[in-house]
Design a protein around this motif. Structure first.
Motif: not given
Length: 124
Positions: A48-51, A59-61, A104-105
């Motif tokens: 969904v998302a990472a920070i 990062d976002y889907a 980020l992954s």
């Protein structure tokens, strides 16, 4: 042992908003990438998302870009997911995850620590 505890899930009508929180234990929080994934029955976990650990990289889907916002508060050892303009297809169990390092992954297997999940249901 690191622990992640999610909260904030629930039932909302399409077009509504929900905010999820993930409380992380200890100083490990400041050196981890944090992320949110979701899963519906019979499917694999979806990014969904990472920070990043400074909060400056995210990062976002594509499916949530422009509707969801990930953020973190290092003072409170908490990461948030603000979800706006929710759609029925956003219905899922949402999981918080954490990994060492600064990269980020989007891959679930890159994350070593997971919360128990919180249900989000969006009615049409």
């Amino acid at each position: 042992q690191a622990q992640l505890v999610e909260s904030g899930g629930g039932l909302v009508q399409a077009g509504g908003s929900l905010s999820l929180s993930c409380a992380a234990s200890g100083s490990f929080f400041t050196i981890h990438v944090m992320a949110w994934f979701r899963r519906t029955p019979g499917t694999v976990r979806e990014f969904v998302a990472a920070i990043g650990w400074t909060g400056s990289s995210t990062d976002y889907a594509d499916s949530v870009k422009g509707r969801f916002t990930i953020s973190r508060d290092s003072a409170k050892n908490t990461v948030y997911l603000q979800m706006n303009s929710l759609k029925p297809e956003d219905t899922a169990v949402y999981y918080c995850a954490a990994r060492w390092g600064s990269t980020l992954s989007r891959r679930p297997d890159a994350y070593a620590y997971w919360g128990q999940g919180t249900q989000v249901t969006v009615s049409s």
